[in-house]
Design a protein around this motif. Structure first.
Motif, PDB file in Angstrom:
ATOM      1  N   ASP A  56      17.305   9.543  16.935  1.00  0.00           N
ATOM      2  CA  ASP A  56      17.271   8.214  16.326  1.00  0.00           C
ATOM      3  C   ASP A  56      15.874   7.818  15.854  1.00  0.00           C
ATOM      4  OD1 ASP A  56      16.441   8.028  18.991  1.00  0.00           O
ATOM      5  OD2 ASP A  56      17.097   5.960  19.179  1.00  0.00           O
ATOM      6  N   HIS A  57      14.880   8.624  16.155  1.00  0.00           N
ATOM      7  CA  HIS A  57      13.524   8.365  15.687  1.00  0.00           C
ATOM      8  C   HIS A  57      13.149   9.269  14.524  1.00  0.00           C
ATOM      9  CE1 HIS A  57      12.166   5.699  19.003  1.00  0.00           C
ATOM     10  NE2 HIS A  57      13.202   6.278  19.598  1.00  0.00           N
ATOM     11  N   VAL A  58      13.712  10.453  14.440  1.00  0.00           N
ATOM     12  CA  VAL A  58      13.255  11.405  13.428  1.00  0.00           C
ATOM     13  C   VAL A  58      14.193  11.555  12.235  1.00  0.00           C
ATOM     14  CG1 VAL A  58      11.864  12.711  15.073  1.00  0.00           C
ATOM     15  CG2 VAL A  58      14.209  13.408  14.642  1.00  0.00           C
ATOM     16  N   PHE A  59      15.458  11.198  12.345  1.00  0.00           N
ATOM     17  CA  PHE A  59      16.365  11.388  11.217  1.00  0.00           C
ATOM     18  C   PHE A  59      15.974  10.542  10.014  1.00  0.00           C
ATOM     19  CE2 PHE A  59      20.477  13.281  13.187  1.00  0.00           C
ATOM     20  CZ  PHE A  59      19.768  14.410  13.534  1.00  0.00           C
ATOM     21  N   GLY A  60      15.334   9.414  10.237  1.00  0.00           N
ATOM     22  CA  GLY A  60      14.903   8.564   9.130  1.00  0.00           C
ATOM     23  C   GLY A  60      13.714   9.103   8.365  1.00  0.00           C
ATOM     24  N   ASN A  61      13.062  10.126   8.887  1.00  0.00           N
ATOM     25  CA  ASN A  61      11.884  10.679   8.214  1.00  0.00           C
ATOM     26  C   ASN A  61      12.194  11.168   6.807  1.00  0.00           C
ATOM     27  OD1 ASN A  61      10.402  10.168  10.502  1.00  0.00           O
ATOM     28  ND2 ASN A  61      10.327  12.284  11.187  1.00  0.00           N
ATOM     29  N   ALA A  62      13.398  11.612   6.559  1.00  0.00           N
ATOM     30  CA  ALA A  62      13.768  12.117   5.235  1.00  0.00           C
ATOM     31  C   ALA A  62      13.657  11.047   4.167  1.00  0.00           C
ATOM     32  CB  ALA A  62      15.185  12.682   5.274  1.00  0.00           C
ATOM     33  N   GLU A  63      13.762   9.780   4.531  1.00  0.00           N
ATOM     34  CA  GLU A  63      13.655   8.681   3.578  1.00  0.00           C
ATOM     35  C   GLU A  63      12.285   8.607   2.922  1.00  0.00           C
ATOM     36  OE1 GLU A  63      16.013   6.473   2.505  1.00  0.00           O
ATOM     37  OE2 GLU A  63      17.354   7.834   3.573  1.00  0.00           O
ATOM     38  N   GLU A 113       0.846  -1.198   0.000  1.00  0.00           N
ATOM     39  CA  GLU A 113       0.000   0.000   0.000  1.00  0.00           C
ATOM     40  C   GLU A 113       0.879   1.244   0.000  1.00  0.00           C
ATOM     41  OE1 GLU A 113      -3.416   0.259  -0.042  1.00  0.00           O
ATOM     42  OE2 GLU A 113      -3.425  -1.908  -0.383  1.00  0.00           O
ATOM     43  N   PRO A 114       0.384   2.341  -0.573  1.00  0.00           N
ATOM     44  CA  PRO A 114       1.190   3.566  -0.560  1.00  0.00           C
ATOM     45  C   PRO A 114       1.424   4.071   0.860  1.00  0.00           C
ATOM     46  CG  PRO A 114      -0.994   3.983  -1.486  1.00  0.00           C
ATOM     47  CD  PRO A 114      -0.904   2.513  -1.231  1.00  0.00           C
ATOM     48  N   ILE A 115       2.571   4.653   1.075  1.00  0.00           N
ATOM     49  CA  ILE A 115       2.880   5.283   2.362  1.00  0.00           C
ATOM     50  C   ILE A 115       2.325   6.701   2.289  1.00  0.00           C
ATOM     51  CG2 ILE A 115       4.721   6.037   3.912  1.00  0.00           C
ATOM     52  CD1 ILE A 115       6.412   3.720   2.710  1.00  0.00           C
ATOM     53  N   VAL A 116       1.357   6.988   3.137  1.00  0.00           N
ATOM     54  CA  VAL A 116       0.661   8.269   3.047  1.00  0.00           C
ATOM     55  C   VAL A 116       1.059   9.246   4.141  1.00  0.00           C
ATOM     56  CG1 VAL A 116      -1.294   7.275   1.825  1.00  0.00           C
ATOM     57  CG2 VAL A 116      -1.328   7.393   4.318  1.00  0.00           C
ATOM     58  N   GLY A 117       1.869   8.804   5.103  1.00  0.00           N
ATOM     59  CA  GLY A 117       2.295   9.695   6.166  1.00  0.00           C
ATOM     60  C   GLY A 117       3.207   8.976   7.134  1.00  0.00           C
ATOM     61  N   VAL A 118       3.877   9.776   7.936  1.00  0.00           N
ATOM     62  CA  VAL A 118       4.784   9.276   8.962  1.00  0.00           C
ATOM     63  C   VAL A 118       4.394   9.942  10.271  1.00  0.00           C
ATOM     64  CG1 VAL A 118       7.187   9.213   9.726  1.00  0.00           C
ATOM     65  CG2 VAL A 118       6.660   8.971   7.300  1.00  0.00           C
ATOM     66  N   ILE A 119       4.377   9.169  11.344  1.00  0.00           N
ATOM     67  CA  ILE A 119       4.078   9.720  12.664  1.00  0.00           C
ATOM     68  C   ILE A 119       5.339   9.639  13.511  1.00  0.00           C
ATOM     69  CG2 ILE A 119       2.725   9.470  14.771  1.00  0.00           C
ATOM     70  CD1 ILE A 119       0.529   8.192  13.015  1.00  0.00           C
ATOM     71  N   SER A 120       5.810  10.781  13.973  1.00  0.00           N
ATOM     72  CA  SER A 120       6.951  10.836  14.887  1.00  0.00           C
ATOM     73  C   SER A 120       6.404  10.951  16.302  1.00  0.00           C
ATOM     74  CB  SER A 120       7.849  12.028  14.573  1.00  0.00           C
ATOM     75  OG  SER A 120       8.505  11.827  13.348  1.00  0.00           O
ATOM     76  N   THR A 121       6.735   9.975  17.131  1.00  0.00           N
ATOM     77  CA  THR A 121       6.169   9.961  18.477  1.00  0.00           C
ATOM     78  C   THR A 121       6.888  10.885  19.440  1.00  0.00           C
ATOM     79  OG1 THR A 121       7.541   8.065  19.068  1.00  0.00           O
ATOM     80  CG2 THR A 121       5.335   7.607  18.212  1.00  0.00           C
ATOM     81  N   HIS A 122       8.167  11.167  19.146  1.00  0.00           N
ATOM     82  CA  HIS A 122       8.926  12.095  19.971  1.00  0.00           C
ATOM     83  C   HIS A 122      10.166  12.516  19.199  1.00  0.00           C
ATOM     84  CE1 HIS A 122      10.433   8.094  20.972  1.00  0.00           C
ATOM     85  NE2 HIS A 122      11.565   8.660  21.359  1.00  0.00           N
ATOM     86  N   GLY A 123      10.858  13.508  19.711  1.00  0.00           N
ATOM     87  CA  GLY A 123      11.912  14.148  18.958  1.00  0.00           C
ATOM     88  C   GLY A 123      13.314  13.598  19.096  1.00  0.00           C
ATOM     89  N   HIS A 124      13.490  12.398  19.633  1.00  0.00           N
ATOM     90  CA  HIS A 124      14.851  11.851  19.718  1.00  0.00           C
ATOM     91  C   HIS A 124      15.426  11.667  18.325  1.00  0.00           C
ATOM     92  CE1 HIS A 124      14.146   9.973  23.952  1.00  0.00           C
ATOM     93  NE2 HIS A 124      14.414  11.251  23.996  1.00  0.00           N
TER      94      HIS A 124
END
Length: 50
Positions: free
Chosen positions: A24-31, A11-22
């Motif tokens: 190691d959790h948010v740097f991958g969002n650029a992918e 299925e298409p990826i329609v969004g990303v949810i970041s649960t907190h700002g660490h």
């Protein structure tokens, strides 16, 4: 990360949810390119050291 998601669904990826700002959790969002990224308004704030 996207390859792991693709093993579960095509299925298409329609969004990303970041649960907190660490980092190691948010740097991958650029992918995820141009999909929306959601997070709680305070998720960018650094937690105080304990």
């Amino acid at each position: 990360m996207i390859a792991d998601i693709r093993r579960l669904s095509d299925e298409p990826i329609v969004g990303v949810i970041s649960t907190h700002g660490h980092w190691d959790h948010v740097f991958g969002n650029a992918e995820f390119g141009d999909v929306p990224i959601w997070g709680h308004p305070v998720s960018w704030q650094r937690r105080p050291s304990r």
